[in-house]
Design a protein around this motif. Structure first.
Motif, PDB file in Angstrom:
ATOM      1  N   LYS A 166     -20.506   8.649   5.263  1.00 22.17           N
ATOM      2  CA  LYS A 166     -21.657   8.197   6.065  1.00 22.17           C
ATOM      3  C   LYS A 166     -21.660   8.852   7.445  1.00 22.17           C
ATOM      4  CE  LYS A 166     -22.388   6.835   2.712  1.00 22.17           C
ATOM      5  NZ  LYS A 166     -21.716   6.720   1.412  1.00 22.17           N
ATOM      6  N   ASP A 215     -12.386  -1.189  -8.009  1.00 21.66           N
ATOM      7  CA  ASP A 215     -12.687  -0.048  -8.890  1.00 21.66           C
ATOM      8  C   ASP A 215     -11.809  -0.041 -10.138  1.00 21.66           C
ATOM      9  OD1 ASP A 215     -14.467   0.744  -7.001  1.00 21.66           O
ATOM     10  OD2 ASP A 215     -13.568   2.698  -6.601  1.00 21.66           O
ATOM     11  N   GLU A 245       0.854  -1.204   0.000  1.00 25.58           N
ATOM     12  CA  GLU A 245       0.000   0.000   0.000  1.00 25.58           C
ATOM     13  C   GLU A 245       0.883   1.246   0.000  1.00 25.58           C
ATOM     14  OE1 GLU A 245      -3.352   0.972  -0.263  1.00 25.58           O
ATOM     15  OE2 GLU A 245      -2.324   2.908  -0.195  1.00 25.58           O
TER      16      GLU A 245
HETATM   17  C1  LIG Z   1     -17.360   9.891  -1.302  1.00 24.27           C
HETATM   18  C2  LIG Z   1     -17.467   8.425  -1.597  1.00 24.27           C
HETATM   19  C3  LIG Z   1     -18.461   7.682  -0.993  1.00 24.27           C
HETATM   20  C4  LIG Z   1     -18.554   6.331  -1.244  1.00 24.27           C
HETATM   21  N1  LIG Z   1     -19.560   5.627  -0.637  1.00 24.27           N
HETATM   22  C5  LIG Z   1     -19.674   4.309  -0.869  1.00 24.27           C
HETATM   23  C6  LIG Z   1     -20.676   3.560  -0.209  1.00 24.27           C
HETATM   24  O1  LIG Z   1     -21.458   4.091   0.580  1.00 24.27           O
HETATM   25  N2  LIG Z   1     -20.756   2.239  -0.457  1.00 24.27           N
HETATM   26  C7  LIG Z   1     -19.905   1.613  -1.322  1.00 24.27           C
HETATM   27  O2  LIG Z   1     -20.021   0.407  -1.527  1.00 24.27           O
HETATM   28  N3  LIG Z   1     -18.941   2.305  -1.975  1.00 24.27           N
HETATM   29  C8  LIG Z   1     -18.801   3.629  -1.754  1.00 24.27           C
HETATM   30  N4  LIG Z   1     -17.815   4.326  -2.379  1.00 24.27           N
HETATM   31  C9  LIG Z   1     -16.937   3.619  -3.335  1.00 24.27           C
HETATM   32  C10 LIG Z   1     -15.848   2.849  -2.595  1.00 24.27           C
HETATM   33  O3  LIG Z   1     -15.133   3.712  -1.778  1.00 24.27           O
HETATM   34  C11 LIG Z   1     -14.927   2.185  -3.607  1.00 24.27           C
HETATM   35  O4  LIG Z   1     -15.687   1.442  -4.497  1.00 24.27           O
HETATM   36  C12 LIG Z   1     -13.948   1.246  -2.935  1.00 24.27           C
HETATM   37  O5  LIG Z   1     -13.125   1.967  -2.047  1.00 24.27           O
HETATM   38  C13 LIG Z   1     -13.080   0.531  -3.981  1.00 24.27           C
HETATM   39  O6  LIG Z   1     -12.106  -0.255  -3.371  1.00 24.27           O
HETATM   40  P1  LIG Z   1     -10.775  -0.655  -4.157  1.00 24.27           P
HETATM   41  O7  LIG Z   1     -10.086  -1.649  -3.298  1.00 24.27           O
HETATM   42  O8  LIG Z   1     -11.067  -1.025  -5.529  1.00 24.27           O
HETATM   43  O9  LIG Z   1      -9.910   0.680  -4.269  1.00 24.27           O
HETATM   44  P2  LIG Z   1      -9.430   1.730  -3.207  1.00 24.27           P
HETATM   45  O10 LIG Z   1     -10.233   1.728  -1.972  1.00 24.27           O
HETATM   46  O11 LIG Z   1      -9.327   3.015  -3.943  1.00 24.27           O
HETATM   47  O12 LIG Z   1      -7.983   1.244  -2.803  1.00 24.27           O
HETATM   48  C14 LIG Z   1      -6.912   1.292  -3.722  1.00 24.27           C
HETATM   49  C15 LIG Z   1      -5.630   1.455  -2.931  1.00 24.27           C
HETATM   50  O13 LIG Z   1      -4.541   1.208  -3.789  1.00 24.27           O
HETATM   51  C16 LIG Z   1      -3.474   2.054  -3.427  1.00 24.27           C
HETATM   52  N5  LIG Z   1      -2.557   2.122  -4.563  1.00 24.27           N
HETATM   53  C17 LIG Z   1      -2.815   2.606  -5.812  1.00 24.27           C
HETATM   54  N6  LIG Z   1      -1.748   2.432  -6.604  1.00 24.27           N
HETATM   55  C18 LIG Z   1      -0.810   1.819  -5.843  1.00 24.27           C
HETATM   56  C19 LIG Z   1       0.500   1.362  -6.108  1.00 24.27           C
HETATM   57  N7  LIG Z   1       1.033   1.479  -7.312  1.00 24.27           N
HETATM   58  N8  LIG Z   1       1.208   0.795  -5.124  1.00 24.27           N
HETATM   59  C20 LIG Z   1       0.653   0.631  -3.898  1.00 24.27           C
HETATM   60  N9  LIG Z   1      -0.580   1.044  -3.598  1.00 24.27           N
HETATM   61  C21 LIG Z   1      -1.311   1.620  -4.559  1.00 24.27           C
HETATM   62  C22 LIG Z   1      -4.169   3.360  -3.092  1.00 24.27           C
HETATM   63  O14 LIG Z   1      -3.361   4.156  -2.265  1.00 24.27           O
HETATM   64  C23 LIG Z   1      -5.425   2.860  -2.397  1.00 24.27           C
HETATM   65  O15 LIG Z   1      -5.253   2.804  -1.003  1.00 24.27           O
HETATM   66  C24 LIG Z   1     -17.659   5.694  -2.132  1.00 24.27           C
HETATM   67  C25 LIG Z   1     -16.645   6.440  -2.738  1.00 24.27           C
HETATM   68  C26 LIG Z   1     -16.544   7.766  -2.463  1.00 24.27           C
HETATM   69  C27 LIG Z   1     -15.447   8.550  -3.117  1.00 24.27           C
END
Ligand SMILES: Cc1cc2nc3c(=O)[nH]c(=O)nc-3n(C[C@H](O)[C@H](O)[C@H](O)COP(=O)(O)OP(=O)(O)OC[C@H]3O[C@@H](n4cnc5c(N)ncnc54)[C@H](O)[C@@H]3O)c2cc1C
Length: 725
Positions: free
Chosen positions: A282, A554, A265
């Motif tokens: 939330k 995502d 991370e």
């Molecule tokens: C305001 C807001 C409200 C939301 N509300 C909801 C909700 O109520 N319910 C819901 O289901 N979803 C909600 N979401 C969406 C949800 O937050 C995302 O869908 C979710 O966080 C996706 O998870 P992820 O693991 O794909 O990516 P992320 O949570 O974005 O995690 C990706 C991680 O990868 C790390 N990273 C990136 N590149 C590198 C690299 N090269 N090396 C090391 N680390 C790296 C980043 O630092 C990050 O920590 C909301 C989003 C926002 C912005």
């Protein structure tokens, strides 16, 4: 009408075929008897005989009548190997295509509507590989010819593809039959044509394309890896990049099954959801709702009052709540679970090696059998003239930027009318900002049904949000200390496509919430040639171009939710660790989501607008919350349960819920859809009184009432009348 006429016409032809015993002529015996006469006619008028044979062959196969195999033998006996093959090959392909078209015209819509969700994956498979499947089926003559025609007609395969593949695929079997026909006198039985050895060779021929596909996949994967040197020994079974929902769950699963896994991370454990997404939003929503309830105290028999609101305390609470949840996603917890957590920025340098730049600048390398990319998404910031000059916040930055404010921004412009824009616009309005929300399209939350958009807008406006729809942002400007956003604003006339009016909106803060774009640069995707198209492209197993590199969350799409990221993480982790034994296709059949505005909007499966676009037949059942006792006691009666079912059946196609706790109520429908439980099952389940969840049961009751067997009820009425004497 046209369809009924066609069915009648076909039924009449089939009836005539059997009534006039024409099927007798299309047996081996019938063929042998009539052959001499046909040969005599052929000698005198070859064109007429060949033409008539062709037409009859097309009709027989087009109507899916029995006798095509015998006619093929006849073709060989009459015209010899070359001409027999040419005539029969074209006639059988044209006839097959006619049968295919009839099935498509008469049955396809009904079948596709009825089994829409079950057929979705088959349809997608046919769209991708339809020609290939058909070719395999055509090569093996043990699959009934007429059945293939009829079944293929129900799928989305293109007619030209069907024709071309049929013509080529059936050629080998046609030659066998025609050749056998040239020896007709020696044939005792139809089954003599296909000896067990010949059948076995056809089966082999049929399997050939499948084998070929496997071989192509192996060659493809060899080619993809060709320019890389695989390390002899690997440090890890799995490296996961990104510790958001997708990465955390992937590494958790890997550690649980005792794989050696590293989670890298670059920023904060927990990713967007914990730090800038779900959790802070939330927490903010809760404070904002309470403030609004205090203002509307008279709804509950109290006096309306302006809340004694400290915005900085609200923001402090938001940050405290992030801290409270943090331990769930912490390095300590994951280390205890058996995950090797590495802080640093990861870059994939070859399909088995990840380079990590640690916060102190040190660079290390780890080799691994598989990699999961879970790097998430970031807010999309449109290229607006003057934007950088006026400054802006996004969901990534607002939590820190606003933490320092004593009061909510006086004039806040929220750009974007999707779920995040709506949640934040309403919250800040309730916390004291004068909010203007700008939506490019004609309505808020456009993925939901129009009535939902209307209801959401009504509630936002009631909370003081000024909503501008069909509104194009032109630029941002500064005039001294004053900041403006200039838009082509929607007047009622402009919504209808007429005149547009330029409008300058002054603001103190601009919040951009116009969607989120996957993080695709800076960590090796381009260098490795991993394809991207808005997201990282993956197959059904979440594999990228390199079968040992997966993507989840995502960054992979198509959904952008925490729960879908976790859902995909299971598939990515299991396929990464055990895919060589068994791979699992990610299952997107029942995906729920909730927008946490007040009242909440929750959905699973289809809504009405999607059903219409996809041409899926549906019935609607509604239950209004104004009729729910619990909603009445809480003075929160705005909202409804809207269920789409298969016409005449209780099978649920989708549910939209609007109201307090809609996100919680949705769970029952998600369970029902996932496990194939219909509305009757929900109706037959006890729900405690008086709960919000009863709304689900009452919606099921509405469906039942609409489908009560009226005939039986009339008889029962008579029966009871008779019992009363
Ligand atoms: C305001 C807001 C409200 C939301 N509300 C909801 C909700 O109520 N319910 C819901 O289901 N979803 C909600 N979401 C969406 C949800 O937050 C995302 O869908 C979710 O966080 C996706 O998870 P992820 O693991 O794909 O990516 P992320 O949570 O974005 O995690 C990706 C991680 O990868 C790390 N990273 C990136 N590149 C590198 C690299 N090269 N090396 C090391 N680390 C790296 C980043 O630092 C990050 O920590 C909301 C989003 C926002 C912005």
């Amino acid at each position: 009408m046209k369809r009924s006429l066609l069915i009648l016409f076909i039924a009449a032809l089939i009836g005539a075929f059997f009534t006039f015993d024409l099927h007798q002529a299309l047996t081996l015996e019938g063929l042998k008897t009539g052959l001499d006469q046909a040969q005599a006619q052929l000698a005198s008028d070859p064109l007429l005989v060949a033409g008539s044979f062709f037409v009859v062959y097309v009709i027989v196969t087009g109507l899916s009548l029995p006798g095509a195999a015998v006619m093929s033998l006849g073709g060989g006996a009459l015209f010899g190997l070359l001409w027999g093959t040419i005539i029969v090959s074209f006639a059988s392909s044209i006839g097959a295509t006619l049968a295919f078209l009839v099935s498509r015209f008469v049955l396809r819509d009904a079948v596709q509507n009825r089994f829409a969700d079950r057929l979705k994956t088959i349809n997608e498979g046919i769209e991708k590989n339809g020609a290939f499947y058909l070719f395999t089926l055509r090569l093996v003559p043990i699959f009934p010819f007429f059945l293939i025609n009829l079944l293929m007609g129900l799928t989305p395969i293109r007619t030209v593809t069907f024709y071309a593949v049929s013509q080529i695929g059936m050629l080998a079997a046609t030659v066998v039959f025609i050749n056998a026909g040239t020896q007709l006198a020696q044939l005792e039985n139809l089954s003599d044509v296909l000896s067990p050895t010949l059948l076995a060779s056809f089966v082999l021929l049929g399997i050939f394309p499948l084998l070929a596909k496997k071989v192509v996949a192996i060659i493809h994967s060899r080619r993809v890896y060709a320019k890389w040197q695989r390390p002899a020994k690997l440090d890890r079974n799995l490296i996961v990049i990104g510790a958001g929902a997708g990465g955390l769950v992937s590494s958790y699963i890997a550690a649980t099954v005792k794989a050696k896994v590293s989670l890298v991370e670059a920023h904060k454990m927990g990713g967007d959801c914990l730090n800038t997404g779900c959790v802070p939003s939330k927490a903010l929503i809760k404070s904002a709702k309470l403030a609004q309830q205090i203002r509307q105290g008279s709804r509950y028999g109290l006096n309306n009052a302006e809340p004694d609101l400290s915005f900085s305390k609200v923001m402090a609470r938001v940050h405290q709540i992030i801290k409270n949840v943090e331990p769930h996603d912490s390095i300590e917890r994951y280390t205890q679970l058996g995950v090797d957590v590495v802080q640093g920025y990861a870059r994939i340098v070859d399909p088995w090696t990840v380079e990590i730049r640690q916060p102190d600048g040190a660079i290390s390398k780890l080799t691994t059998r598989s990699i999961i990319i879970a790097t998430g998404a970031r807010p999309h910031v449109p290229a607006l003239p003057g934007l950088n000059d006026v400054g802006y916040v996004t969901s990534d930055t607002l939590w820190d930027a606003f933490a320092k404010l004593d009061a909510a921004p006086g004039r806040l412009v929220v750009l974007g009318g999707g779920p995040i824009g709506c949640e934040l616009a309403q919250s800040f309005a309730r916390l004291g900002s004068a909010v203007t929300q700008i939506q490019r399209g004609p309505r808020l939350m456009p993925r939901e049904d129009e009535e939902v958009s209307t209801l959401v807008q009504r509630h936002l406006e009631a909370d003081g949000v000024q909503v501008l729809r069909t509104c194009k942002v032109l630029r941002c400007e500064r005039d001294g200390d004053e900041k403006y956003i200039v838009v082509e604003a929607a007047t009622e006339a402009s919504i209808k496509g007429d005149r547009k009016k330029e409008q300058r909106i002054a603001f103190d803060q601009l919040l951009i919430a116009v969607g989120r774009e996957p993080r695709l640069e800076g960590y090796g995707l381009k260098e490795l040639g991993i394809e991207t198209k808005r997201t990282v492209l993956t197959n059904d197993y979440l594999q990228t171009l390199y079968p040992n590199i997966f993507a989840a969350g995502d960054v992979a799409g198509p959904y952008q939710f925490t729960h879908t990221a976790s859902h995909q993480a299971w598939y990515a982790a299991v396929n990464a660790l055990f895919g060589h034994l068994k791979k699992f296709k990610v299952d997107y059949r029942v995906i729920p989501w909730t927008t946490f505005i007040d009242p909440e909007v929750a959905r699973v499966g289809l809504n009405e607008q999607e059903a219409k676009v996809q041409g899926i037949a549906y019935e609607i059942t509604r239950f209004e919350l104004k009729d729910l006792d619990r909603a009445i006691t809480e003075s929160a009666t705005d909202g409804f349960v809207k269920v789409l079912t298969v016409p005449g059946k209780d099978r649920i196609l989708g549910v939209t819920l609007v109201g307090e706790h809609a996100g919680e109520l949705l769970a029952e429908f998600v369970l029902a859809m996932k496990h194939g439980l219909g509305l009757n099952k929900i109706l037959g389940t006890i729900h405690t009184y008086p709960t919000w969840a009863e709304a689900n049961k009452y919606a099921a009751g509405e469906w039942k009432r609409a489908h009560a067997p009226q005939g039986v009820l009339r008889w029962l009425q008579r029966y009871h009348r008779w019992r009363r004497g």
